[in-house]
Design an enzyme around this catalytic site. Structure first.
Site, PDB file in Angstrom:
ATOM      1  N   SER A 107       0.912  -1.316   0.181  1.00  0.00           N
ATOM      2  CA  SER A 107      -0.124   0.017   0.103  1.00  0.00           C
ATOM      3  C   SER A 107       1.012   1.197  -0.052  1.00  0.00           C
ATOM      4  O   SER A 107       1.478   1.410  -0.914  1.00  0.00           O
ATOM      5  CB  SER A 107      -1.159  -0.050   1.187  1.00  0.00           C
ATOM      6  OG  SER A 107      -1.710   1.056   1.211  1.00  0.00           O
ATOM      7  N   ASP A 246      -2.686   6.485  -3.630  1.00  0.00           N
ATOM      8  CA  ASP A 246      -1.435   5.707  -2.817  1.00  0.00           C
ATOM      9  C   ASP A 246      -0.953   4.530  -3.829  1.00  0.00           C
ATOM     10  O   ASP A 246      -1.469   4.502  -4.886  1.00  0.00           O
ATOM     11  CB  ASP A 246      -1.937   5.213  -1.622  1.00  0.00           C
ATOM     12  CG  ASP A 246      -2.975   4.259  -1.559  1.00  0.00           C
ATOM     13  OD1 ASP A 246      -3.498   4.088  -2.483  1.00  0.00           O
ATOM     14  OD2 ASP A 246      -2.892   3.490  -0.269  1.00  0.00           O
ATOM     15  N   ASP A 248      -1.089   1.382  -3.954  1.00  0.00           N
ATOM     16  CA  ASP A 248      -2.026   0.263  -4.524  1.00  0.00           C
ATOM     17  C   ASP A 248      -3.211   0.829  -5.106  1.00  0.00           C
ATOM     18  O   ASP A 248      -4.285  -0.025  -5.343  1.00  0.00           O
ATOM     19  CB  ASP A 248      -2.239  -0.679  -3.636  1.00  0.00           C
ATOM     20  CG  ASP A 248      -3.081  -0.413  -2.374  1.00  0.00           C
ATOM     21  OD1 ASP A 248      -3.160   0.739  -2.040  1.00  0.00           O
ATOM     22  OD2 ASP A 248      -3.802  -1.436  -1.853  1.00  0.00           O
ATOM     23  N   ASP A 250      -6.083   2.385  -3.479  1.00  0.00           N
ATOM     24  CA  ASP A 250      -7.270   2.362  -2.686  1.00  0.00           C
ATOM     25  C   ASP A 250      -7.396   3.482  -1.760  1.00  0.00           C
ATOM     26  O   ASP A 250      -8.258   3.538  -1.191  1.00  0.00           O
ATOM     27  CB  ASP A 250      -7.417   1.183  -1.970  1.00  0.00           C
ATOM     28  CG  ASP A 250      -6.421   0.870  -0.868  1.00  0.00           C
ATOM     29  OD1 ASP A 250      -5.397   1.871  -0.760  1.00  0.00           O
ATOM     30  OD2 ASP A 250      -6.439   0.078  -0.084  1.00  0.00           O
TER      31      ASP A 250
END
Length: 451
Positions: A107, A246, A248, A250
């Site tokens: 992430s 960000d 990833d 989400d």
């Protein structure tokens, strides 16, 4: 029952150190495959199949190969999408009718970290019971099914295109973004090749930044974790708005033409009021213990119910499902619109905000004017593994002293991170200097106690 490997968002750590080592990830893939195979054992002729997506970290190649080998050894077919945002994997797992989805990502963490997180066949995070089953299976000997039963691997060549069309479909057909100049910061992450096309194909003039990943630069000075890069770009290009993902894809933060930053609470407020205006609201809004008190009070003034869940998008989703509500999120930028997707999605959330602004012909500043946020001070204090901060009399006294100082005009929250060895100290107050002082006082005590 506590879990050895799984945290609040899958399995995560520094690459090369347990649990993110080739051997343990191979075992994780095999264990997950065993559990999935057991679930499908009663369905004649069915071979379980899993989609693996990843962000742009260089270690993704290594971990993808280890997972693929483990799953294949357990008799599970593997579909590989390449770099793809976390919510895209959740969507495609459902769309392709697969047994599960796996995302290789840490992430918002730096490139040296990585992680493995799972989605169920319905596109939601795995329940605790399944994570426990996978961990139990990891302690069993590594084996392999017969050659005839080995899983096969397939490449999903149109994965990005499928997801782009899905995102666009959440925006009204009769509406477009023509005339909107938009800066899109992809954090050199998984959204670099999907986020800009979504907004461009809906008519916006798009300036893409943070869209040149090299395996080492994910989240490095860019993206939702470093919004100052987006703020500067919006001013430089004279854009109407900017949005940052960000690593990833989400998490979402946005910036207006003046360079003002808007966090997840403010964006969720805009979406909630728009749902209320359109008669699309179902119940209320779910936030977390970190959600700003000003956000909660603003929702209350609009007679929108609000509930707090533990920090973590999986807990937000669980509370939403329990209440039958469709909107929830975190101030960090995870925003869930359950009428559109099963998980938090930065692109879908951005489109929901843009819809509200376009249909009402308003600005972010005007749309959030009634939701003045209380100043928050968050300090991440490093702690040693296994440190029980709740057992410290000194920390409890420092926390209570802060509560007394606030005298009912703010909040104090201490919580351990689920992804890194730090204790998060958050203080919220009407005045910034009070929040700063209280947070600093507690942080000093925590650092001393944890030394």
């Amino acid at each position: 029952m506590s879990k050895k490997y799984f945290g609040t968002d899958g399995v995560r750590g520094r690459v090369g150190e347990p649990p993110i080592t080739p051997e343990l990830v191979l075992r994780l893939g095999y264990a997950a495959g065993r559990v999935l195979a057991a679930e499908s054992a009663g369905r004649a002729g069915e071979t379980p199949a899993v989609l693996i997506g990843k962000d742009t970290r260089i270690s993704g190649y290594l971990l993808e190969a280890a997972l693929e080998a483990g799953l294949s050894a357990a008799g599970v077919d593997v579909y590989l999408s390449g770099p793809l945002p976390t919510p895209a994997v959740a969507y495609l797992t459902r769309a392709l009718r697969l047994s599960a989805g796996i995302v290789i990502s840490a992430s918002h963490n730096p490139f040296e970290d990585n992680g493995i997180k799972f989605f169920s066949a319905t596109g939601t995070k795995l329940p605790d019971s399944v994570e426990h089953a996978i961990e139990r299976s990891m302690s069993e000997p590594l084996a392999c099914v017969s050659s005839a039963e080995l899983g096969k691997a397939f490449r999903v060549n149109d994965a990005a295109g499928r997801y782009i069309e899905f995102c666009k479909a959440t925006f009204p057909n009769e509406l477009d973004l023509k005339g909107v100049k938009l800066v899109v910061d992809c954090a050199h992450g998984a959204g670099y090749h999907v986020a800009p096309p979504v907004f461009h194909e809906l008519g916006a003039e798009v300036i893409a930044i943070g869209n040149d990943p090299d395996g080492l630069n994910i989240n490095a000075g860019v993206g939702a974790m470093h919004p100052e890069y987006l703020q500067a770009a919006v001013k430089e290009h004279g854009a109407d708005l900017g949005l940052a993902l960000d690593g990833d894809g989400d998490r979402l933060v946005m910036v207006d033409a003046e360079g003002r930053l808007y966090d997840g609470d403010q964006l969720l407020y805009v979406i909630a009021l728009d749902y209320l205006r359109r008669g699309a609201m179902a119940g209320g809004v779910v936030g977390t213990h970190m959600s700003n008190l000003g956000f909660e009070q603003a929702l209350s003034r609009s007679r929108i119910p609000f509930a707090r869940a533990p920090v973590g998008d999986r807990y937000v989703l669980e509370t939403m499902q329990q209440k039958g509500w469709i909107l929830g999120g975190e101030n960090s930028g995870h925003i869930i619109c359950l009428d559109k997707h099963t998980t938090g999605d930065s692109i879908v959330a951005a489109l929901a905000v843009l819809r509200a602004l376009c249909e009402q012909k308003t600005t972010l500043a005007a749309a959030t004017a009634d939701a003045a946020l209380f100043p928050q001070r968050l300090i991440n204090v490093p702690i040693r593994n296994g440190f029980d901060w709740r057992a410290s009399d000194a920390i409890r006294r420092a926390e209570q002293d802060a509560v007394v100082m606030l005298d009912g005009t703010g909040r104090v929250l201490l919580r351990p991170s689920g992804t890194e060895p730090v204790l998060r100290v958050m203080v919220e107050a009407r005045e910034a200097y009070v929040a700063d002082r209280c947070a600093q006082d507690i942080a000093v005590v925590v650092a001393k106690a944890a030394a």
